[in-house]
Design a protein around this motif. Structure first.
Motif, PDB file in Angstrom:
ATOM      1  N   GLU A 169     -45.456 -50.290  -8.080  1.00  0.00           N
ATOM      2  CA  GLU A 169     -46.380 -49.966  -9.171  1.00  0.00           C
ATOM      3  C   GLU A 169     -47.811 -49.794  -8.671  1.00  0.00           C
ATOM      4  O   GLU A 169     -48.466 -48.817  -9.023  1.00  0.00           O
ATOM      5  CB  GLU A 169     -46.313 -51.020 -10.289  1.00  0.00           C
ATOM      6  N   ARG A 214     -48.010 -46.493  -7.061  1.00  0.00           N
ATOM      7  CA  ARG A 214     -48.045 -45.409  -8.049  1.00  0.00           C
ATOM      8  C   ARG A 214     -49.459 -45.215  -8.581  1.00  0.00           C
ATOM      9  O   ARG A 214     -49.947 -44.086  -8.702  1.00  0.00           O
ATOM     10  CB  ARG A 214     -47.084 -45.689  -9.207  1.00  0.00           C
ATOM     11  N   VAL A 215     -50.144 -46.310  -8.863  1.00  0.00           N
ATOM     12  CA  VAL A 215     -51.507 -46.230  -9.384  1.00  0.00           C
ATOM     13  C   VAL A 215     -52.428 -45.581  -8.348  1.00  0.00           C
ATOM     14  O   VAL A 215     -53.233 -44.707  -8.671  1.00  0.00           O
ATOM     15  CB  VAL A 215     -52.023 -47.626  -9.791  1.00  0.00           C
ATOM     16  N   SER A 238     -51.504 -43.616  -5.914  1.00  0.00           N
ATOM     17  CA  SER A 238     -51.085 -42.215  -5.796  1.00  0.00           C
ATOM     18  C   SER A 238     -51.634 -41.379  -6.947  1.00  0.00           C
ATOM     19  O   SER A 238     -52.090 -40.250  -6.748  1.00  0.00           O
ATOM     20  CB  SER A 238     -49.561 -42.144  -5.761  1.00  0.00           C
ATOM     21  N   ASP A 239     -51.595 -41.929  -8.160  1.00  0.00           N
ATOM     22  CA  ASP A 239     -52.142 -41.222  -9.328  1.00  0.00           C
ATOM     23  C   ASP A 239     -53.638 -40.965  -9.168  1.00  0.00           C
ATOM     24  O   ASP A 239     -54.186 -40.039  -9.767  1.00  0.00           O
ATOM     25  CB  ASP A 239     -51.892 -42.012 -10.617  1.00  0.00           C
TER      26      ASP A 239
END
Length: 166
Positions: A15, A18-19, A21-22
């Motif tokens: 998670e 992901r943050v 990467s975003d």
């Protein structure tokens, strides 16, 4: 490098990755080191490690291979972070994981190698002050507390006659 597919791997590696990467930063999540590893008796030789990484995060690294991988990565100029959310050295002897992580019972993967990895790491991230004091005595550690994502609280409340949470 996430250690499991469960809570720790998901919430403390995947998670956050992901943050990041975003936010536009390239992130690769994997469950193993991207290198050629040769084990000859007690000697571990790590060759052709991918040098394209700026940082490698090792979650709960407990084997001598990871000790050598951190040494190799650092020699190549790659920053190494150890991520830890459990006090592996304090597992109760009646816990089924005890013999899996105790150096007396498991010579290949245990809490002594974990401590060596933490000692070598550029940074140790943990979830509590107690873990910080134990695994980052060198002063290169930070607390990243566990928390529930906001969207968990956005679900409607459902009332049940009987509810059991474990």
């Amino acid at each position: 490098l996430y250690a499991d597919e469960g809570g720790c791997g998901l919430y403390r590696i995947k998670e956050p990755s992901r943050v990041v990467s975003d936010a536009g930063i390239e992130v690769v999540t994997d469950d193993g080191i991207d290198a050629e590893v040769y084990v000859r008796g007690d000697k571990i030789d790590i060759q052709s490690m991918d040098t394209s990484y700026d940082i490698i995060v090792f979650q709960r690294p407990m084997s001598r291979v990871y000790v050598e991988a951190i040494k190799k990565a650092k020699s190549l100029g790659i920053a190494c972070v150890v991520e830890l959310d459990d006090d592996i050295a304090a597992i109760h002897p009646k816990n089924r994981a005890y013999k899996i992580v105790h150096p007396q019972y498991n010579k290949e993967s245990n809490w002594e190698y974990l401590q060596q990895c933490c000692d070598l790491a550029d940074l140790v991230t943990v979830s509590t002050k107690s873990l910080l004091n134990h695994y980052a005595k060198h002063g290169r550690g930070v607390i990243l507390p566990n928390f529930m994502p906001q969207y968990y609280f956005d679900y409607p409340i459902v009332h049940h006659d009987s509810l059991r949470v474990g």
